[in-house]
Design an enzyme around this catalytic site. Structure first.
Site, PDB file in Angstrom:
ATOM      1  CE  LYS A 198      -4.438  95.241  25.081  1.00 39.00           C
ATOM      2  NZ  LYS A 198      -3.157  94.966  25.734  1.00 39.00           N
ATOM      3  NE  ARG A 208       0.330  93.106  19.427  1.00 37.83           N
ATOM      4  CZ  ARG A 208      -0.726  92.524  18.889  1.00 37.83           C
ATOM      5  NH1 ARG A 208      -0.634  91.960  17.695  1.00 37.83           N
ATOM      6  NH2 ARG A 208      -1.883  92.485  19.533  1.00 37.83           N
ATOM      7  CE  LYS A 221      -0.728  90.025  22.158  1.00 35.65           C
ATOM      8  NZ  LYS A 221      -0.095  91.028  23.039  1.00 35.65           N
ATOM      9  CD  GLU A 237     -14.050  92.012  29.859  1.00 33.79           C
ATOM     10  OE1 GLU A 237     -13.494  92.125  30.969  1.00 33.79           O
ATOM     11  OE2 GLU A 237     -13.878  91.032  29.122  1.00 33.79           O
ATOM     12  CE  LYS A 252      -3.670  99.147  24.243  1.00 34.76           C
ATOM     13  NZ  LYS A 252      -2.757  98.214  24.817  1.00 34.76           N
ATOM     14  CB  SER A 278       1.472 102.288  18.975  1.00 38.71           C
ATOM     15  OG  SER A 278       0.875 101.029  18.727  1.00 38.71           O
ATOM     16  CE1 TYR A 317       3.325 104.868  23.381  1.00 31.05           C
ATOM     17  CE2 TYR A 317       1.299 104.869  22.095  1.00 31.05           C
ATOM     18  CZ  TYR A 317       2.210 104.206  22.897  1.00 31.05           C
ATOM     19  OH  TYR A 317       2.005 102.890  23.216  1.00 31.05           O
TER      20      TYR A 317
HETATM   21  C1  PBG Z   1       0.093  94.227  25.731  1.00 24.20           C
HETATM   22  C2  PBG Z   1      -0.130  95.656  25.401  1.00 24.20           C
HETATM   23  C3  PBG Z   1      -0.369  96.139  24.124  1.00 24.20           C
HETATM   24  C4  PBG Z   1      -0.487  97.518  24.219  1.00 24.20           C
HETATM   25  C5  PBG Z   1      -0.328  97.855  25.567  1.00 24.20           C
HETATM   26  N1  PBG Z   1      -0.112  96.683  26.285  1.00 24.20           N
HETATM   27  C6  PBG Z   1      -0.407  95.428  22.821  1.00 24.20           C
HETATM   28  C7  PBG Z   1      -1.130  94.159  22.729  1.00 24.20           C
HETATM   29  O1  PBG Z   1      -2.108  93.907  23.422  1.00 24.20           O
HETATM   30  O2  PBG Z   1      -0.682  93.370  21.922  1.00 24.20           O
HETATM   31  C8  PBG Z   1      -0.732  98.416  23.050  1.00 24.20           C
HETATM   32  C9  PBG Z   1      -0.427  99.847  23.214  1.00 24.20           C
HETATM   33  C10 PBG Z   1      -0.321 100.601  21.938  1.00 24.20           C
HETATM   34  O3  PBG Z   1      -0.575 100.093  20.823  1.00 24.20           O
HETATM   35  O4  PBG Z   1       0.039 101.778  22.021  1.00 24.20           O
HETATM   36  N2  PBG Z   1      -0.010  93.848  27.057  1.00 24.20           N
END
Ligand code: PBG
Length: 326
Positions: A198, A208, A221, A237, A252, A278, A317
């Site tokens: 990720k 968010r 992050k 990973e 991701k 998203s 989505y």
């Molecule tokens: C956080 C989390 C995130 C997403 C899924 N779980 C955002 C982040 O790491 O800040 C993002 C999913 C998306 O953008 O559709 N645990």
């Protein structure tokens, strides 16, 4: 063989020929549908930056789960928008057996919907600072203290009926800790979908907003999510998470990381998923709204690319719409 004995265009001459020779095709079972949950009754809260996506209160969420099952989607992924007053430094609400996500899971179970339920293991929907873990005085996210909580959070979700727990936090060692906690509690069949590779991506903004963590986030992050410049590191990973007991792994975001997906698919046999995030959803929707291309064609091309790269399945989505069309 060379031209004219070989004419590549011979293979593309007609729809039936192209259909016959197609290497990859999408199927409803390729999808996991992420859904946002909010408190209330009969609540549908549209998400501004995610045109066409809404948060649903539990009663309406159950309807969405039924629609997904009817469309042949095998699993949904639930994300909560936790009430502001329940967010704290220490994310205690994540461990509440009656929190929004646990109630939602039980409601779908009790309604008898035949669909897999995946829950998110991470603290960002519950922390007042928007990070995925606990922070120290300097705002650094603490690894081992967070892992302990994540293991308990996964257990609370499994107790509520989650079929798949999905750590999206990127702490080291969390998959092993979660696996051990599940085994000790007798949850032998609860699967772990590890957000293994990720990235610290700029494509999570609308998510968010949906879970209400964005405005709170102090800093970024990058101290725990991967550097977008790194490809080879993703293999480490994957290796670690599979070694610790992950059943499936995920990359991701998706569209900008197809090279990472292809590399992993080449080297590992474990089921491999991609999260079309998203921001990627928004890229397609906003490009289409601006008249930059045919919405459906752009969408199907993007989703098919995940299969070509080697994915077992895709979190999207767009899942319900696409599954119905297929
Ligand atoms: C956080 C989390 C995130 C997403 C899924 N779980 C955002 C982040 O790491 O800040 C993002 C999913 C998306 O953008 O559709 N645990």
């Amino acid at each position: 063989m060379s031209y004219p004995a070989t004419r590549m265009r011979r293979r593309r001459q007609a729809p039936w020929m192209r259909e016959m020779l197609r290497e990859h095709r999408l199927h409803p079972s390729d999808f996991i549908w992420p859904l946002f949950v909010c408190e209330g009754q009969g609540e549908e809260q549209p998400i501004g930056s995610l045109r066409g996506v809404a948060r649903w209160s539990i009663d309406l969420l159950v309807e969405r789960a039924k629609e997904a099952a009817d469309a042949g989607i095998p699993a949904i992924a639930l994300f909560p928008n936790t009430a502001d007053k329940l967010r704290s430094e220490t994310a205690d609400e994540a461990l509440n057996p009656d929190n929004l996500i646990c109630r939602a899971t039980r409601a779908i179970r009790e309604a008898g919907v035949e669909i897999g339920i995946m829950t998110d293991v991470a603290l960002d929907p519950y922390t007042s600072h928007g990070h995925d873990g606990l922070i120290d005085g300097e705002g650094r996210v603490l690894n081992d203290a967070t892992v302990e909580i994540l293991a308990r959070q996964a257990l609370v979700q499994a107790d509520a009926g989650a079929d798949i727990v999905a750590p999206s936090d990127m702490m080291d060692g969390r998959v092993g800790a979660i696996r051990e906690a599940l085994e000790d509690a007798g949850h032998h069949d609860t699967a772990i979908m590890a957000y293994a590779a990720k990235y610290a991506s700029a494509l999570y903004g609308p998510f968010r907003e949906a879970v209400g963590s964005g405005g709170r986030l102090k800093g970024d992050k990058r101290g725990y999510q991967m550097d977008p410049a790194n490809g080879r590191e993703a293999l480490d990973e994957i290796d670690l998470d599979l070694g610790e007991g992950a059943d499936f792994v995920m990359v991701k975001p998706g569209m900008l990381y197809l090279d990472v997906i292809a590399r992993i698919a080449d080297q590992y046999d474990a089921p491999l998923f991609a999260y079309m995030t998203s921001g990627e959803y928004a890229m397609i929707e906003e490009a289409a709204a601006a008249g930059a291309g045919n919405r459906e064609a752009m969408l199907m091309e993007a989703l098919t690319a995940f299969k070509r790269a080697g994915c077992t399945g895709i979190l999207s989505y767009h899942a319900l719409e696409v599954a119905r069309k297929l």
